[in-house]
Design a protein around this motif. Structure first.
Motif, PDB file in Angstrom:
ATOM      1  N   ALA A 413       3.952  -2.957  -6.375  1.00 25.55           N
ATOM      2  CA  ALA A 413       2.681  -2.298  -6.664  1.00 25.55           C
ATOM      3  C   ALA A 413       1.901  -2.026  -5.393  1.00 25.55           C
ATOM      4  N   ALA A 414       1.972  -2.930  -4.424  1.00 27.88           N
ATOM      5  CA  ALA A 414       1.272  -2.723  -3.154  1.00 27.88           C
ATOM      6  C   ALA A 414       1.833  -1.513  -2.414  1.00 27.88           C
ATOM      7  N   MET A 415       3.141  -1.323  -2.508  1.00 25.42           N
ATOM      8  CA  MET A 415       3.763  -0.172  -1.853  1.00 25.42           C
ATOM      9  C   MET A 415       3.336   1.135  -2.540  1.00 25.42           C
ATOM     10  N   VAL A 416       3.267   1.121  -3.867  1.00 25.45           N
ATOM     11  CA  VAL A 416       2.835   2.313  -4.593  1.00 25.45           C
ATOM     12  C   VAL A 416       1.380   2.624  -4.269  1.00 25.45           C
ATOM     13  N   ALA A 417       0.535   1.587  -4.236  1.00 22.91           N
ATOM     14  CA  ALA A 417      -0.878   1.794  -3.946  1.00 22.91           C
ATOM     15  C   ALA A 417      -1.075   2.413  -2.570  1.00 22.91           C
ATOM     16  N   GLU A 418      -0.324   1.945  -1.581  1.00 25.87           N
ATOM     17  CA  GLU A 418      -0.448   2.492  -0.233  1.00 25.87           C
ATOM     18  C   GLU A 418       0.024   3.946  -0.202  1.00 25.87           C
ATOM     19  N   ARG A 419       1.094   4.225  -0.951  1.00 24.77           N
ATOM     20  CA  ARG A 419       1.593   5.597  -1.001  1.00 24.77           C
ATOM     21  C   ARG A 419       0.551   6.533  -1.614  1.00 24.77           C
ATOM     22  N   ILE A 420      -0.142   6.061  -2.634  1.00 20.74           N
ATOM     23  CA  ILE A 420      -1.192   6.855  -3.272  1.00 20.74           C
ATOM     24  C   ILE A 420      -2.341   7.098  -2.291  1.00 20.74           C
ATOM     25  N   ARG A 421      -2.737   6.044  -1.579  1.00 23.99           N
ATOM     26  CA  ARG A 421      -3.845   6.173  -0.631  1.00 23.99           C
ATOM     27  C   ARG A 421      -3.538   7.214   0.435  1.00 23.99           C
ATOM     28  N   VAL A 422      -2.320   7.180   0.957  1.00 22.02           N
ATOM     29  CA  VAL A 422      -1.926   8.129   2.004  1.00 22.02           C
ATOM     30  C   VAL A 422      -1.885   9.550   1.431  1.00 22.02           C
ATOM     31  N   ALA A 423      -1.355   9.704   0.228  1.00 22.67           N
ATOM     32  CA  ALA A 423      -1.249  11.040  -0.389  1.00 22.67           C
ATOM     33  C   ALA A 423      -2.617  11.670  -0.561  1.00 22.67           C
ATOM     34  N   VAL A 424      -3.638  10.857  -0.949  1.00 20.96           N
ATOM     35  CA  VAL A 424      -4.979  11.399  -1.136  1.00 20.96           C
ATOM     36  C   VAL A 424      -5.612  11.748   0.211  1.00 20.96           C
ATOM     37  N   ALA A 425      -5.393  10.897   1.204  1.00 23.59           N
ATOM     38  CA  ALA A 425      -5.976  11.158   2.534  1.00 23.59           C
ATOM     39  C   ALA A 425      -5.435  12.445   3.140  1.00 23.59           C
ATOM     40  N   ARG A 426      -4.255  12.870   2.695  1.00 27.25           N
ATOM     41  CA  ARG A 426      -3.639  14.077   3.252  1.00 27.25           C
ATOM     42  C   ARG A 426      -3.954  15.330   2.424  1.00 27.25           C
ATOM     43  N   LEU A 427      -4.768  15.209   1.423  1.00 24.51           N
ATOM     44  CA  LEU A 427      -5.092  16.359   0.578  1.00 24.51           C
ATOM     45  C   LEU A 427      -5.775  17.453   1.401  1.00 24.51           C
ATOM     46  N   GLN A 428      -5.432  18.678   1.112  1.00 24.16           N
ATOM     47  CA  GLN A 428      -6.069  19.822   1.764  1.00 24.16           C
ATOM     48  C   GLN A 428      -7.218  20.309   0.869  1.00 24.16           C
ATOM     49  N   ALA A 429      -8.240  19.492   0.734  1.00 26.23           N
ATOM     50  CA  ALA A 429      -9.393  19.826  -0.095  1.00 26.23           C
ATOM     51  C   ALA A 429     -10.472  20.468   0.784  1.00 26.23           C
ATOM     52  N   SER A 430     -11.498  20.986   0.090  1.00 24.95           N
ATOM     53  CA  SER A 430     -12.582  21.644   0.832  1.00 24.95           C
ATOM     54  C   SER A 430     -13.400  20.640   1.629  1.00 24.95           C
ATOM     55  N   VAL A 431     -13.335  19.371   1.259  1.00 22.29           N
ATOM     56  CA  VAL A 431     -14.015  18.301   2.010  1.00 22.29           C
ATOM     57  C   VAL A 431     -13.021  17.163   2.193  1.00 22.29           C
ATOM     58  N   PRO A 432     -13.115  16.381   3.240  1.00 27.31           N
ATOM     59  CA  PRO A 432     -12.221  15.235   3.434  1.00 27.31           C
ATOM     60  C   PRO A 432     -12.377  14.242   2.281  1.00 27.31           C
ATOM     61  N   VAL A 433     -11.254  13.670   1.821  1.00 26.43           N
ATOM     62  CA  VAL A 433     -11.279  12.748   0.682  1.00 26.43           C
ATOM     63  C   VAL A 433     -10.468  11.517   1.044  1.00 26.43           C
ATOM     64  N   THR A 434     -11.039  10.332   0.726  1.00 30.42           N
ATOM     65  CA  THR A 434     -10.293   9.071   0.796  1.00 30.42           C
ATOM     66  C   THR A 434     -10.605   8.271  -0.446  1.00 30.42           C
ATOM     67  N   ILE A 435      -9.773   7.266  -0.699  1.00 26.70           N
ATOM     68  CA  ILE A 435      -9.983   6.410  -1.878  1.00 26.70           C
ATOM     69  C   ILE A 435      -9.845   4.957  -1.474  1.00 26.70           C
ATOM     70  N   SER A 436     -10.449   4.115  -2.298  1.00 22.21           N
ATOM     71  CA  SER A 436     -10.279   2.664  -2.183  1.00 22.21           C
ATOM     72  C   SER A 436      -9.560   2.191  -3.426  1.00 22.21           C
ATOM     73  N   ILE A 437      -8.654   1.212  -3.237  1.00 22.27           N
ATOM     74  CA  ILE A 437      -7.821   0.762  -4.358  1.00 22.27           C
ATOM     75  C   ILE A 437      -7.877  -0.748  -4.445  1.00 22.27           C
ATOM     76  N   GLY A 438      -8.130  -1.238  -5.676  1.00 18.56           N
ATOM     77  CA  GLY A 438      -8.021  -2.659  -5.961  1.00 18.56           C
ATOM     78  C   GLY A 438      -6.821  -2.880  -6.858  1.00 18.56           C
ATOM     79  N   MET A 439      -6.009  -3.885  -6.548  1.00 20.29           N
ATOM     80  CA  MET A 439      -4.754  -4.099  -7.247  1.00 20.29           C
ATOM     81  C   MET A 439      -4.712  -5.479  -7.864  1.00 20.29           C
ATOM     82  N   ALA A 440      -4.109  -5.596  -9.056  1.00 19.01           N
ATOM     83  CA  ALA A 440      -3.898  -6.885  -9.694  1.00 19.01           C
ATOM     84  C   ALA A 440      -2.581  -6.838 -10.446  1.00 19.01           C
ATOM     85  N   SER A 441      -1.859  -7.965 -10.489  1.00 14.99           N
ATOM     86  CA  SER A 441      -0.566  -8.042 -11.173  1.00 14.99           C
ATOM     87  C   SER A 441      -0.593  -9.157 -12.197  1.00 14.99           C
ATOM     88  N   LEU A 442       0.173  -8.929 -13.280  1.00 12.09           N
ATOM     89  CA  LEU A 442       0.246  -9.900 -14.369  1.00 12.09           C
ATOM     90  C   LEU A 442       0.864 -11.200 -13.870  1.00 12.09           C
TER      91      LEU A 442
END
Length: 473
Positions: A413-442
């Motif tokens: 899950a940590a690897m997926v979360a990091e992949r998501i964070r990088v994908a959003v940071a690379r978005l070609q949007a009209s304004v720069p976009v980043t995200i914060s992610i909190g993770m929890a596992s069963l």
């Protein structure tokens, strides 16, 4: 009778004797029986015929008496007849003589006529002669042919209906291919087509080909052919007989009084006539009824498809976020709850990610809500395309999203979360976009889905507190 044959009808020749008049009785019988009677000598020369022979073969008696009987015979008996007599007189061997059999005779105009022939040898006045009795089988053959045609027609009609009610009834082309094949066989035609009347369009009505024998069948009657208009207006039958171009016939396929289709046939050697059209009417009527039945079925299926699409739209409205197309909060939590229970029962891994867009309020304030909506859609697409199809992605509220990673432990899950964070940071949007992610596992101490989400939410707050654009577990 000719004078030469009178002695053969006298009492000495075995005729009935008595006060009733033997000659008169014999003459009345011979002249009035429906069977043809021909008397020949041992050379095959005709000495006597009765009126039935004249009617049957189209000759006058005077045209036949004195001629060889082979003039009434078809092949091969005409050429072999004298040999039959010679063989019989020499050896007593019989082929037709003394027996009854069906043969093909020949009329004066050269046409064939099926007859049942019985030949009786007699010795009259010291001379060998043969009496042939002929029964015209034309009507019987016509009756047999008619019964055979009716049987084939009935089978074709039954087959068409069986095809309609069978499991493959939705295949209109296969159904009418079979019906067209039956029509071609019944009418001795080489080519043809079955067309369905289609309502609508600029012309109001058109013909849609549902079965044909290829290009020839399609060319037989195109939809814009003026003959089509004539038959749609109620004309019973369109014919073109041999000698005036290629023979064809076009028949309306009716349902009640309404023309719902056209059947075209072509290439019958003897041409077409109204009798054939009448004979084929049970099958063309069945095809008309089947066309209407299929139209009703197709209309019902179209209504069912429309209803299904409507239900799908309603279901999507009920379960999807209208802006991002992701699961809405209610559908997300319901589906994630099912996954949580399944994981707990089977001891499977499960992880959740709480995602929040960094500084989203500033985007709305500085660039407007349209830009904010663009950012939400871009982030939603990045989330949805980065995880697996079986994972769950939903909009939790505002700029917050939740990702449910099924059968995924903390490390994965940590690897997926990091992949998501990088994908959003690379978005070609009209304004720069980043995200914060909190993770929890069963884990073994996790009691409910709400507790798991609360842990992930707390991790999200730590990510924001620690500088944003990061993953916290």
């Amino acid at each position: 009778m000719s004078a030469s044959l009178k002695p053969r009808l006298t009492p000495s020749a075995g005729a009935i004797a008595g006060p009733l008049g033997t000659d008169e009785i014999a003459r009345a019988v011979v002249e009035n029986v429906i069977e043809g009677i021909v008397v020949i000598d041992e050379s095959g020369t005709i000495h006597e015929v009765n009126p039935a022979v004249e009617h049957m073969f189209g000759y006058d008696a005077d045209d036949l008496i004195g001629r060889n009987v082979s003039c009434l015979m078809g092949s091969p008996h005409a050429a072999r007849h004298d040999g039959y007599i010679e063989r019989y007189l020499r050896t007593g061997e019989t082929r037709i003589i003394g027996t009854g059999r069906e043969v093909e005779a020949r009329r004066r105009d050269g046409s064939a006529i099926p007859v049942e022939l019985s030949v009786v040898p007699l010795t009259l006045g010291g001379r060998n002669c043969f009496v042939g009795v002929l029964r015209d089988l034309s009507e019987r053959r016509e009756d047999e042919a008619r019964r055979a045609f009716d049987l084939r027609l009935g089978n074709a009609v039954g087959h068409a209906w069986d095809q309609f009610v069978a499991a493959n009834r939705w295949s209109k082309t296969n159904l009418f291919d079979d019906a067209l094949r039956d029509l071609l066989e019944l009418s001795d035609s080489r080519a043809g087509f079955v067309g369905e009347v289609v309502i609508g369009g600029e012309a109001g009505r058109a013909i849609r080909i549902v079965a044909s024998t290829g290009n020839n069948g399609r060319a037989l009657m195109a939809a814009d052919d003026p003959r089509v208009g004539a038959i749609l207006e109620g004309e019973e039958l369109l014919l073109q007989k041999s000698g005036v171009g290629a023979p064809y016939m076009a028949l309306p396929a009716r349902a009640g009084n309404r023309v719902v289709g056209i059947v075209g046939l072509q290439g019958r050697e003897d041409g077409y006539d109204a009798d054939l059209a009448d004979a084929l009417q049970p099958l063309t009527s069945a095809m008309g009824s089947i066309l209407v039945g299929l139209q009703k079925v197709e209309a019902q299926r179209a209504a069912e498809r429309d209803l299904y699409r409507t239900q799908e739209r309603l279901r999507r409205l009920a379960t999807r976020d209208p802006l991002t197309g992701l699961l809405n909060r209610g559908a997300l939590l319901e589906t994630l709850s099912n996954g949580f229970e399944h994981a707990c029962e089977l001891g499977l891994a499960l992880s959740v990610l709480f995602v929040d867009i960094d500084h989203f309020k500033a985007v709305n304030d500085s660039h407007g809500h349209a830009a904010g909506d663009e950012v939400l859609r871009a982030v939603a697409k990045a989330l949805d395309t980065t995880v697996r199809p079986q994972d769950l992605v939903g909009r939790y509220g505002g700029e917050e999203f939740v990702v449910g990673l099924l059968e995924t432990d903390r490390v994965a899950a940590a690897m997926v979360a990091e992949r998501i964070r990088v994908a959003v940071a690379r978005l070609q949007a009209s304004v720069p976009v980043t995200i914060s992610i909190g993770m929890a596992s069963l884990g073994p101490d996790t009691g409910t889905l709400e507790e798991l989400l609360a842990v992930a939410d707390a991790a999200l707050y730590r990510a924001k507190a620690n500088g944003r654009n990061r993953v916290e577990s």
